[in-house]
Design a protein around this motif. Structure first.
Motif, PDB file in Angstrom:
ATOM      1  N   ALA A 144      -1.951  19.425  -1.669  1.00 38.56           N
ATOM      2  CA  ALA A 144      -2.641  18.145  -1.832  1.00 38.56           C
ATOM      3  C   ALA A 144      -2.142  17.099  -0.842  1.00 38.56           C
ATOM      4  N   VAL A 145      -0.835  16.943  -0.732  1.00 40.55           N
ATOM      5  CA  VAL A 145      -0.307  15.929   0.186  1.00 40.55           C
ATOM      6  C   VAL A 145      -0.543  16.347   1.637  1.00 40.55           C
ATOM      7  N   THR A 146      -0.499  17.630   1.914  1.00 44.03           N
ATOM      8  CA  THR A 146      -0.777  18.109   3.276  1.00 44.03           C
ATOM      9  C   THR A 146      -2.211  17.767   3.669  1.00 44.03           C
ATOM     10  N   THR A 155       8.810  10.966   4.361  1.00 39.75           N
ATOM     11  CA  THR A 155       8.554  12.396   4.474  1.00 39.75           C
ATOM     12  C   THR A 155       7.371  12.763   3.584  1.00 39.75           C
ATOM     13  N   PRO A 156       6.769  13.934   3.805  1.00 41.58           N
ATOM     14  CA  PRO A 156       5.692  14.371   2.913  1.00 41.58           C
ATOM     15  C   PRO A 156       6.137  14.431   1.448  1.00 41.58           C
ATOM     16  N   SER A 157       7.370  14.846   1.190  1.00 39.86           N
ATOM     17  CA  SER A 157       7.877  14.893  -0.197  1.00 39.86           C
ATOM     18  C   SER A 157       7.920  13.499  -0.811  1.00 39.86           C
ATOM     19  N   GLU A 158       8.357  12.508  -0.039  1.00 39.41           N
ATOM     20  CA  GLU A 158       8.411  11.134  -0.537  1.00 39.41           C
ATOM     21  C   GLU A 158       6.998  10.612  -0.803  1.00 39.41           C
ATOM     22  N   LEU A 159       6.069  10.943   0.089  1.00 37.68           N
ATOM     23  CA  LEU A 159       4.680  10.538  -0.106  1.00 37.68           C
ATOM     24  C   LEU A 159       4.122  11.175  -1.373  1.00 37.68           C
ATOM     25  N   ALA A 160       4.413  12.444  -1.590  1.00 38.11           N
ATOM     26  CA  ALA A 160       3.957  13.136  -2.798  1.00 38.11           C
ATOM     27  C   ALA A 160       4.526  12.474  -4.046  1.00 38.11           C
ATOM     28  N   ALA A 161       5.817  12.149  -4.033  1.00 40.26           N
ATOM     29  CA  ALA A 161       6.460  11.528  -5.195  1.00 40.26           C
ATOM     30  C   ALA A 161       5.857  10.163  -5.496  1.00 40.26           C
ATOM     31  N   ILE A 206      -2.408  14.047   4.470  1.00 38.25           N
ATOM     32  CA  ILE A 206      -1.790  13.750   5.772  1.00 38.25           C
ATOM     33  C   ILE A 206      -2.688  14.240   6.903  1.00 38.25           C
ATOM     34  N   ASP A 207      -3.279  15.413   6.743  1.00 36.21           N
ATOM     35  CA  ASP A 207      -4.213  15.927   7.750  1.00 36.21           C
ATOM     36  C   ASP A 207      -5.373  14.955   7.968  1.00 36.21           C
ATOM     37  N   ARG A 208      -5.912  14.430   6.870  1.00 33.38           N
ATOM     38  CA  ARG A 208      -7.021  13.463   6.980  1.00 33.38           C
ATOM     39  C   ARG A 208      -6.565  12.182   7.674  1.00 33.38           C
ATOM     40  N   PHE A 209      -5.362  11.696   7.333  1.00 32.98           N
ATOM     41  CA  PHE A 209      -4.824  10.498   7.996  1.00 32.98           C
ATOM     42  C   PHE A 209      -4.694  10.736   9.500  1.00 32.98           C
ATOM     43  N   GLU A 210      -4.194  11.912   9.866  1.00 35.53           N
ATOM     44  CA  GLU A 210      -4.029  12.218  11.292  1.00 35.53           C
ATOM     45  C   GLU A 210      -5.375  12.286  12.005  1.00 35.53           C
ATOM     46  N   ARG A 211      -6.337  12.983  11.402  1.00 38.60           N
ATOM     47  CA  ARG A 211      -7.663  13.093  12.033  1.00 38.60           C
ATOM     48  C   ARG A 211      -8.297  11.720  12.229  1.00 38.60           C
ATOM     49  N   ALA A 212      -8.054  10.816  11.289  1.00 36.68           N
ATOM     50  CA  ALA A 212      -8.611   9.460  11.370  1.00 36.68           C
ATOM     51  C   ALA A 212      -7.797   8.546  12.281  1.00 36.68           C
ATOM     52  N   GLY A 213      -6.653   9.039  12.788  1.00 40.47           N
ATOM     53  CA  GLY A 213      -5.805   8.223  13.653  1.00 40.47           C
ATOM     54  C   GLY A 213      -4.981   7.195  12.902  1.00 40.47           C
TER      55      GLY A 213
END
Length: 117
Positions: free
Chosen positions: A17-19, A2-8, A22-29
């Motif tokens: 920051a984590v959002t 989850t985003p919370s786990e990624l942040a931790a 994740i947005d950059r990861f999605e845009r990059a595929g």
């Protein structure tokens, strides 16, 4: 995760920051957000392993080959010892990071250099 786990795990804030990451990861595929099938409010970040390997693989190909060559020359006992040392170091580092994150006052957690007094 989850985003919370990624942040931790990364030390990022669970909000913006984590959002942004994740947005950059999605845009990059490199990853996608998916909804939990049981709790639709919960979001999971799913890595795109094929895209990650295609992007990162060439960067680590040479060093991977060199490490492979080196490790081939080690005995099983040497590999077992190295594995134990690295696992212990990783666990110790995780514990220290957790301690630093939960210190009552972060300034108290970081020792100041002595001034020779």
């Amino acid at each position: 995760m989850t985003p919370s786990e990624l942040a931790a795990r990364t030390g990022l804030t669970a909000g913006g920051a984590v959002t942004a990451v994740i947005d950059r990861f999605e845009r990059a595929g490199l990853a996608t957000r998916t909804r939990d099938e049981i709790d639709r409010r919960r979001v999971h970040i799913v890595p795109n392993a094929e895209a990650l390997l295609a992007r990162v693989g060439p960067v680590y190909a040479r060093i991977g080959t060199r490490w492979g060559d080196y490790l081939e020359g080690l005995s099983n006992d040497q590999i077992a010892l190295a594995t134990d040392v690295l696992n212990h170091a990783a666990a110790l580092n995780r514990e220290e990071v957790d301690w630093l994150r939960t210190a009552a006052r972060p300034d108290d957690a970081i020792p100041r250099p002595s001034r020779g007094r």
